[in-house]
Design an enzyme around this catalytic site. Structure first.
Site, PDB file in Angstrom:
ATOM      1  N   ASP A  78       0.811  -1.216   0.000  1.00 49.00           N
ATOM      2  CA  ASP A  78       0.000   0.000   0.000  1.00 49.00           C
ATOM      3  C   ASP A  78       0.846   1.269   0.000  1.00 49.00           C
ATOM      4  O   ASP A  78       0.350   2.359   0.267  1.00 49.00           O
ATOM      5  CB  ASP A  78      -0.971   0.009   1.183  1.00 49.00           C
ATOM      6  CG  ASP A  78      -0.310  -0.390   2.486  1.00 49.00           C
ATOM      7  OD1 ASP A  78       0.941  -0.439   2.518  1.00 49.00           O
ATOM      8  OD2 ASP A  78      -1.029  -0.648   3.466  1.00 49.00           O
TER       9      ASP A  78
ATOM     10  N   LYS B 126     -14.973  -1.383   4.242  1.00 47.37           N
ATOM     11  CA  LYS B 126     -14.391  -1.807   2.966  1.00 47.37           C
ATOM     12  C   LYS B 126     -15.545  -2.311   2.106  1.00 47.37           C
ATOM     13  O   LYS B 126     -16.175  -3.320   2.440  1.00 47.37           O
ATOM     14  CB  LYS B 126     -13.348  -2.913   3.187  1.00 47.37           C
ATOM     15  CG  LYS B 126     -12.132  -2.448   3.981  1.00 47.37           C
ATOM     16  CD  LYS B 126     -11.115  -3.563   4.152  1.00 47.37           C
ATOM     17  CE  LYS B 126      -9.866  -3.066   4.883  1.00 47.37           C
ATOM     18  NZ  LYS B 126      -8.862  -4.145   5.069  1.00 47.37           N
TER      19      LYS B 126
ATOM     20  N   HIS C 197      -9.562   1.685   1.633  1.00 45.29           N
ATOM     21  CA  HIS C 197      -9.103   0.992   0.427  1.00 45.29           C
ATOM     22  C   HIS C 197      -8.829  -0.468   0.758  1.00 45.29           C
ATOM     23  O   HIS C 197      -9.077  -0.931   1.873  1.00 45.29           O
ATOM     24  CB  HIS C 197      -7.830   1.663  -0.090  1.00 45.29           C
ATOM     25  CG  HIS C 197      -6.640   1.472   0.818  1.00 45.29           C
ATOM     26  ND1 HIS C 197      -5.345   1.441   0.380  1.00 45.29           N
ATOM     27  CD2 HIS C 197      -6.549   1.295   2.171  1.00 45.29           C
ATOM     28  CE1 HIS C 197      -4.518   1.273   1.388  1.00 45.29           C
ATOM     29  NE2 HIS C 197      -5.227   1.178   2.492  1.00 45.29           N
TER      30      HIS C 197
ATOM     31  N   LYS D  68      -9.052   6.071   4.522  1.00 44.38           N
ATOM     32  CA  LYS D  68      -7.771   5.377   4.568  1.00 44.38           C
ATOM     33  C   LYS D  68      -7.525   4.821   3.166  1.00 44.38           C
ATOM     34  O   LYS D  68      -8.210   3.896   2.740  1.00 44.38           O
ATOM     35  CB  LYS D  68      -7.851   4.255   5.618  1.00 44.38           C
ATOM     36  CG  LYS D  68      -6.613   3.390   5.743  1.00 44.38           C
ATOM     37  CD  LYS D  68      -6.881   2.315   6.797  1.00 44.38           C
ATOM     38  CE  LYS D  68      -5.807   1.246   6.793  1.00 44.38           C
ATOM     39  NZ  LYS D  68      -6.114   0.150   7.726  1.00 44.38           N
TER      40      LYS D  68
END
Length: 474
Positions: free
Chosen positions: A252, A386, A414, A437
């Site tokens: 990430d 999510k 994400h 986020k």
């Protein structure tokens, strides 16, 4: 049929007259273009086709992309995917053929869209999001969307949401706000991943992420600057302490130097923040992802070290003491998944201390039933949303409502497997979650979300409201 009869039958004369009058009122310099657009907008839109394909996500793993067509245009969306799937989340459908992409292909999900979902949705009004989502849920007939695949259903749901916004001629975040009954969109405080560990980083750091939150920024634009500068200062700190060859990044985008403890990682980030001009305006957060190093009822913070693994276990009580110490020595305002996903009791105990936001990620899996249970039992005080774990836009909106009604924090998140789709940026604004986020302030699949938030803030102008210090109560 004579021309006049044709005009009368379809009431075209009245519609053309309305378009001309609108052009006159607008004093348009190009009346022909204005009238053409006005006439096109006057035609109610319906879904005419849904076409899916297999693409690759940010990890090089297949995922689903959808093009949904209406008479207003084509609207594209894609489904993100996590590093692991939980027992309580919606099920993404993969082929399981080890000869192709090591079993990760999604051609079955693609086929389900092209052959089943498309047929069911053609002719529907794209503004009716809940009805579209319900049609797909009914077509699937399973609790966790395992028949058609949550990856198939979600990609179509997001594409339909974009089409609905276009039909109403409003920005996507405004359409989402309308769907949720919200009135005031809010630019969220971003939680930038700056240091990666756990499953996301090739180092010995047990916890999955250390993040920075620019809660003291006045605008999202300034928040992005704070995140970017902190990130680059961290790169400099790592280079000085470990060498430039230790500046590799995780999935990430967070840096993944070979730190051996949580405190060592936090010290690096704290020093990086101190080198910026913002300092106390930037807070810190950690995603522990404790399930990854839970063995029975014990936790092994050295599980990634060949020399130390299995030699120094901590109890849940030990972890609570560790978190208390960390929160008193570092500006930590949020802790995600501090215990195993089934360890509800210690999550409750830690939440009751009220020393930080306690986020249920693996604990809740964006599952409405688990969220309701956690709210009733005060197991944590924030939801990590999510969208791929829940499967449709409508259900995501309902999950956020559950959290907000309980006065919980809500973080739109994400996944490790991301695409260039920016939907979650609009979702966070439309639902006024106050937190997002989306990874590090680098890598295209992460930055596209942050850049979309910049565009939204610019579009809102004087009406833009950055959550800032009110990040948990937006």
């Amino acid at each position: 049929m004579l021309v006049q009869e044709y005009l009368d039958k379809h009431m075209l004369a009245r519609k053309i007259e309305d378009a001309v009058n609108a052009a006159v009122r607008a004093k348009t310099p190009d009346p022909l273009l204005f009238i053409s657009n006005h006439m096109r907008k006057s035609v109610p839109s319906v879904i005419t086709k849904v076409k899916a394909r297999q693409i690759l996500d940010s990890r090089g793993i297949p995922t689903v992309e959808v093009d949904l067509f209406t008479n207003k245009g084509m609207f594209r969306a894609s489904a993100p995917s996590g590093a692991s799937s939980g027992l309580y989340e919606a099920v993404e459908l993969r082929d399981g053929d080890e000869g192709k992409y090591m079993g990760k292909s999604v051609t079955k999900a693609v086929r389900n869209i092209n052959e089943k979902i498309s047929e069911a949705l053609v002719g529907m009004d794209p503004t009716l999001q809940s009805q579209i989502d319900q049609v797909m849920i009914d077509l699937d007939k399973t609790e966790k969307k395992g028949e058609l695949g949550a990856n198939a259903i979600l990609a179509v749901s997001i594409a339909a949401c974009k089409a609905g916004a276009a039909e109403k001629d409003v920005p996507l975040y405004k359409h989402i706000a309308d769907l949720s009954g919200s009135s005031n969109g809010t630019l969220p405080v971003p939680a930038f991943t700056v240091l990666s560990g756990g499953k996301h980083g090739g180092n010995n750091l047990a916890i999955q992420e250390i993040m920075v939150l620019p809660v003291g920024a006045r605008t999202f634009e300034e928040a992005l600057q704070m995140g970017s500068e902190s990130y680059h200062q961290l790169k400099a700190v790592i280079s000085e302490k470990y060498g430039s060859h230790r500046c590799n990044v995780g999935e990430d985008g967070g840096f993944a130097p070979n730190v051996s403890s949580v405190r060592e990682g936090l010290d690096l980030v704290k020093e990086a923040i101190g080198r910026t001009e913002f300092k106390e305006k930037i807070k810190m957060a950690i995603n522990v992802a404790a399930t990854e190093f839970c063995i029975g009822t014990k936790y092994d913070l050295d599980f990634k070290s060949i020399e130390k693994a299995g030699k120094n276990f901590m109890s849940s009580e030990d972890l609570i003491e560790l978190y208390k110490d960390l929160c008193s020595n570092y500006p930590i305002v949020s802790v995600e998944d501090p215990f195993d996903k089934e360890d509800w009791e210690h999550s409750k105990l830690f939440s009751r201390l009220q020393i930080t936001q306690v986020v249920g990620g693996d604990l809740l899996m964006s599952n409405p039933k688990r969220i309701e249970k956690a709210i009733q039992e005060s197991t944590c005080n924030a939801i990590l949303l999510k969208v791929n774990q829940i499967g449709t836009v409508t259900e995501a909106i309902e999950a956020v409502k559950l959290g907000k009604d309980a006065h919980w924090g809500v973080i739109v998140s994400h996944q490790s497997g991301e695409t260039e789709d920016t939907f979650i940026a609009d979702l966070s604004v439309g639902l006024a979650t106050g937190q997002i986020k989306a990874g590090a302030p680098c890598q295209g699949e992460r930055l596209c979300k942050y850049n979309q938030l910049l565009r939204i803030e610019e579009e809102l102008g004087d009406q833009a409201n950055y959550a800032g210090q009110g990040w948990r109560i937006s």
